[in-house]
Enzyme design. Sequence first.
Site, PDB file in Angstrom:
ATOM      1  N   GLU A  48      -1.902   7.902  -4.035  1.00 38.45           N
ATOM      2  CA  GLU A  48      -2.194   7.501  -5.416  1.00 38.45           C
ATOM      3  C   GLU A  48      -3.645   7.831  -5.786  1.00 38.45           C
ATOM      4  OE1 GLU A  48      -1.263   3.250  -4.778  1.00 38.45           O
ATOM      5  OE2 GLU A  48      -3.349   2.809  -5.250  1.00 38.45           O
ATOM      6  N   ARG A  57       0.857  -1.184   0.000  1.00 36.55           N
ATOM      7  CA  ARG A  57       0.000   0.000   0.000  1.00 36.55           C
ATOM      8  C   ARG A  57       0.888   1.227   0.000  1.00 36.55           C
ATOM      9  NH1 ARG A  57      -3.700  -2.259  -1.397  1.00 36.55           N
ATOM     10  NH2 ARG A  57      -5.804  -2.433  -0.557  1.00 36.55           N
ATOM     11  N   HIS A  80      -0.777   0.248  -9.636  1.00 39.15           N
ATOM     12  CA  HIS A  80      -1.557  -0.627  -8.734  1.00 39.15           C
ATOM     13  C   HIS A  80      -2.247  -1.755  -9.511  1.00 39.15           C
ATOM     14  CE1 HIS A  80      -3.631  -0.529  -4.540  1.00 39.15           C
ATOM     15  NE2 HIS A  80      -3.570  -1.770  -5.002  1.00 39.15           N
TER      16      HIS A  80
END
Length: 340
Positions: A272, A243, A290
């Site tokens: 993000e 993360r 991601h």
Amino acid sequence: MTQARRPKVVVCRAIFPAIIEGLRQHFEVVDNQADVMWTREQLVAHLQGCHGAFTTGGERIDAGVLAACPQLRVVANMAVGYNNFDVPAMTAAGVLATNAPGVLTETTADFGFALLMATARRVTESEHYLRAGHWTRWRYDMFIGADVHGSTLGIIGMGRIGQAIARRGHHGFGMRVVYHNRSKLDAATEAACGASYVSKAELLQSADHVMLVVPYSAESHHTIGAAELAQMKPSATLINLARGGIVDDAALAAALRAQTIAAAGLDVFEGEPKVHPDLLTVPNVVLTPHIASATTPTRMAMASLAADNLVGYLTARQAKTPLNPEVIGSAAAQERMARA
Ligand code: 8YV
């Protein structure tokens, strides 16, 4: 005779049409197939009168949202990570929280190796060089990288995904695998992964490649900052699959620029989809948006599991992967169930 009203659910982001169709078999469904990024206010507005919500990891569900949505009974996250949920607040409010563990383990571990290989062997950096037309001749030291096979892999966070990465490293690449985790694994699991428990400092100092797969929490915030980067080998690589916020991205960009570590591979970022501007200008970092779980079967399995959790809870008061199973049958949950 009046027909019983079907429960209403909202699917907060665009998702496979087949999943929406499956949910429509049971529910009145509000979808967002246009994939508009809802503000918190828009999320709350869409949740009005809804009994269930299908989230994809970016929607914050906290006490404020729960208080503003009295009919809400269950929120199913299509992600194994659930740092977008305030689980204690959901439990107190009698709202079931579910995530999507297990179904993305191997796919995410595969991607960990994709990112590790690309980073250690400078795949994207050399491709950019070639595409830019700079490749005019061979040189013995052109894009020299680090070996992956036979090196030492340090894994921080040894849950399902960490273990799947360890197995690949140990069995596939003949790596020495060390790990650091809140708790030491039992001997049989360690043996299956070929992994040994070490302190965080020992891991940082000895690993050729450090892979982060720890869930995000207040405790894991900036697990890797300037002090930790300074402990790593100058030849080391750092991979963040977990993360944003586990790594201090500004400190990492500075370390990459100063080459106090060799390279990094990042699939997740602080804040993000914004990326720290300094990371965009250093060459020795591989950046992906991601996508660690992004294969069709895996994303379908994640979405199906989230949908199954909604159907299970709203039709039969059960769920496959609850995060707060104590909610089921609790007084707070009954109170919500009693609301139309
Ligand atoms: C998801 C992930 O695709 O499952 C997780 O925790 O990080 C990814 O697999 C992502 O969370 C969607 O936002």
